[in-house]
Write a protein that holds these residues in place. Structure first.
Motif, short mmCIF file in Angstrom:
data_model
loop_
_atom_site.label_atom_id
_atom_site.label_comp_id
_atom_site.label_asym_id
_atom_site.label_seq_id
_atom_site.Cartn_x
_atom_site.Cartn_y
_atom_site.Cartn_z
N ARG A 8 38.23 -38.97 27.22
CA ARG A 8 36.95 -39.69 27.19
C ARG A 8 35.83 -38.96 27.90
NH1 ARG A 8 40.37 -42.07 30.75
NH2 ARG A 8 39.66 -42.46 32.89
N TRP A 9 36.18 -38.05 28.84
CA TRP A 9 35.14 -37.32 29.55
C TRP A 9 34.32 -36.47 28.58
CZ3 TRP A 9 40.09 -37.94 31.32
CH2 TRP A 9 40.24 -38.66 32.52
N PHE A 10 34.97 -35.96 27.56
CA PHE A 10 34.28 -35.16 26.55
C PHE A 10 33.48 -36.06 25.60
CE2 PHE A 10 37.84 -32.63 28.00
CZ PHE A 10 37.29 -31.37 28.16
N LEU A 11 34.12 -37.11 25.12
CA LEU A 11 33.45 -38.00 24.17
C LEU A 11 32.24 -38.68 24.80
CD1 LEU A 11 36.48 -39.70 22.38
CD2 LEU A 11 35.15 -37.71 21.64
N ASP A 12 32.32 -38.99 26.09
CA ASP A 12 31.21 -39.67 26.76
C ASP A 12 29.95 -38.80 26.84
OD1 ASP A 12 32.76 -41.87 27.09
OD2 ASP A 12 33.16 -41.58 29.23
N ALA A 13 30.10 -37.50 26.59
CA ALA A 13 28.94 -36.60 26.62
C ALA A 13 28.11 -36.73 25.34
CB ALA A 13 29.40 -35.16 26.79
N LEU A 14 28.66 -37.45 24.35
CA LEU A 14 27.99 -37.57 23.05
C LEU A 14 27.41 -38.97 22.86
CD1 LEU A 14 30.78 -35.89 20.92
CD2 LEU A 14 28.53 -34.91 21.40
N PRO A 15 26.39 -39.10 22.03
CA PRO A 15 25.90 -40.43 21.67
C PRO A 15 27.03 -41.20 20.98
CG PRO A 15 24.36 -38.73 20.97
CD PRO A 15 25.60 -38.02 21.40
N PRO A 16 27.10 -42.50 21.17
CA PRO A 16 28.20 -43.30 20.61
C PRO A 16 28.42 -43.09 19.11
CG PRO A 16 26.95 -44.62 22.14
CD PRO A 16 26.20 -43.33 22.00
N GLU A 17 27.34 -42.91 18.37
CA GLU A 17 27.47 -42.78 16.91
C GLU A 17 28.09 -41.45 16.49
OE1 GLU A 17 23.25 -41.47 18.02
OE2 GLU A 17 24.67 -43.05 18.59
N GLN A 18 28.20 -40.48 17.41
CA GLN A 18 28.77 -39.17 17.07
C GLN A 18 30.22 -39.03 17.52
OE1 GLN A 18 26.42 -35.81 18.38
NE2 GLN A 18 24.49 -36.75 17.76
N ARG A 19 30.71 -39.98 18.28
CA ARG A 19 32.00 -39.79 18.93
C ARG A 19 33.19 -39.79 17.97
NH1 ARG A 19 30.58 -43.68 24.12
NH2 ARG A 19 28.93 -42.29 24.96
N ASP A 20 33.18 -40.67 17.01
CA ASP A 20 34.31 -40.74 16.09
C ASP A 20 34.41 -39.46 15.27
OD1 ASP A 20 36.49 -42.48 15.00
OD2 ASP A 20 35.40 -42.08 13.13
N GLU A 21 33.26 -38.98 14.76
CA GLU A 21 33.25 -37.74 13.98
C GLU A 21 33.71 -36.56 14.83
OE1 GLU A 21 30.11 -35.05 11.33
OE2 GLU A 21 29.38 -36.33 12.95
N ALA A 22 33.26 -36.50 16.09
CA ALA A 22 33.65 -35.41 16.98
C ALA A 22 35.15 -35.46 17.27
CB ALA A 22 32.86 -35.49 18.28
N CYS A 23 35.66 -36.65 17.43
CA CYS A 23 37.08 -36.84 17.69
C CYS A 23 37.91 -36.34 16.50
CB CYS A 23 37.36 -38.31 17.96
SG CYS A 23 38.96 -38.64 18.68
N GLU A 24 37.48 -36.68 15.29
CA GLU A 24 38.17 -36.21 14.08
C GLU A 24 38.12 -34.69 13.98
OE1 GLU A 24 39.86 -37.80 11.93
OE2 GLU A 24 39.28 -39.92 11.95
N GLU A 25 36.97 -34.11 14.30
CA GLU A 25 36.83 -32.66 14.23
C GLU A 25 37.73 -31.97 15.24
OE1 GLU A 25 33.46 -29.19 14.95
OE2 GLU A 25 32.82 -31.25 14.57
N ALA A 26 37.78 -32.48 16.45
CA ALA A 26 38.65 -31.90 17.48
C ALA A 26 40.11 -31.96 17.05
CB ALA A 26 38.45 -32.62 18.81
N ALA A 27 40.51 -33.08 16.46
CA ALA A 27 41.88 -33.22 16.00
C ALA A 27 42.21 -32.20 14.90
CB ALA A 27 42.12 -34.64 15.49
#
Length: 259
Positions: free
Chosen positions: A210-229
């Motif tokens: 979550r420390w990484f995801l919290d650096a992003l606006p909420p609307e970008q977090r799911d997409e970023a999570c998918e990309e990291a995976a």
């Protein structure tokens, strides 16, 4: 004993058992730290980074008096609900002097940066001859996960490296810090622990990244999570769809020198 003799062979595969979900292994594997500490009834013992108090309860059940500390207020409350004398406190600045017979920590020290400050703080909290046993991530721990999360932030114009919340030391670096703080090292294990991720990398990131995801606006977090995976899948996912995290751990036992 020479330090090189202490850096002995990896722990056997039988000790790296499977577990039910992404975070459950933290407490499950922590019982090995308690065995290494060998708490005795009547001893006063400090749990550094107690979380919800699961391991503190095991030690307390054996007859020791346990005090837990954690910097997370919610965890301190959860620990208190579990019957533990838990205090809201920074591991780098413990408010104890020559108080405890022993201290232990599981999967927490690498979050308390810089780690050498925590070791010095624990040394002050222990009585002369007091024992300290812990397990934490070592150099190279979750390297693929970290690389993937840093890359995702970097691609979005954010310095991913600045959001790394952990500090994984080598065994030599950790031994140096222990000895500088006045500890005599009894045992150090460094070992590779391939750790199943039953729900995949995305679930791990959402829970523990979550420390990484919290650096992003909420609307970008799911997409970023998918990309990291997707990035992690190249080295962490098998052809049959099984995910395994690249855990590298360090476990040690030391005792404070008597004056």
């Amino acid at each position: 004993m020479d330090r090189q003799d202490l850096l002995f062979a990896p722990i056997t595969p039988s000790q790296a058992t499977h577990f039910a979900c992404e975070a459950r292994f933290v407490a499950d594997y922590g019982t090995s730290v308690i065995k290494l500490l060998s708490p005795e009834p009547g001893e006063k013992i400090l749990d550094v980074g107690c979380g919800d108090g699961t391991l503190s309860r095991l030690v307390q059940a054996g007859g020791a008096e346990v005090v837990g500390i954690d910097i997370d207020a919610a965890m301190v409350e959860a620990s208190r609900q579990n019957g533990i004398d838990a205090r809201l406190m920074d591991g780098r600045a413990l408010a104890f002097q020559c108080t405890f017979d022993a201290a232990f920590s599981n999967a927490a020290l690498h979050f308390m940066r810089p780690v050498p400050l925590v070791i010095e703080s624990v040394a002050r909290a222990l009585k002369p001859g007091g024992r300290f046993a812990a397990e934490l991530g070592s150099h190279g721990n979750i390297a693929a996960i970290t690389t993937g999360l840093v890359a995702v932030l970097d691609r979005r114009g954010i310095d991913g490296g600045a959001h790394i919340p952990w500090d994984f030391l080598t065994a030599e670096e950790f031994c140096d810090s222990l000895e500088t703080a006045g500890f005599l090292i009894d045992a150090v294990h460094t070992f590779h622990r391939p750790t199943p991720m039953p729900s995949g990398a995305k679930a791990w990131i959402e829970k523990l990244g979550r420390w990484f995801l919290d650096a992003l606006p909420p609307e970008q977090r799911d997409e970023a999570c998918e990309e990291a995976a997707r990035l992690m899948s190249h080295t962490m996912k098998t052809a049959r769809g099984h995910w395994t995290a690249d855990y590298h751990h360090l476990r040690f036992k030391a005792r404070l020198a008597t004056k």
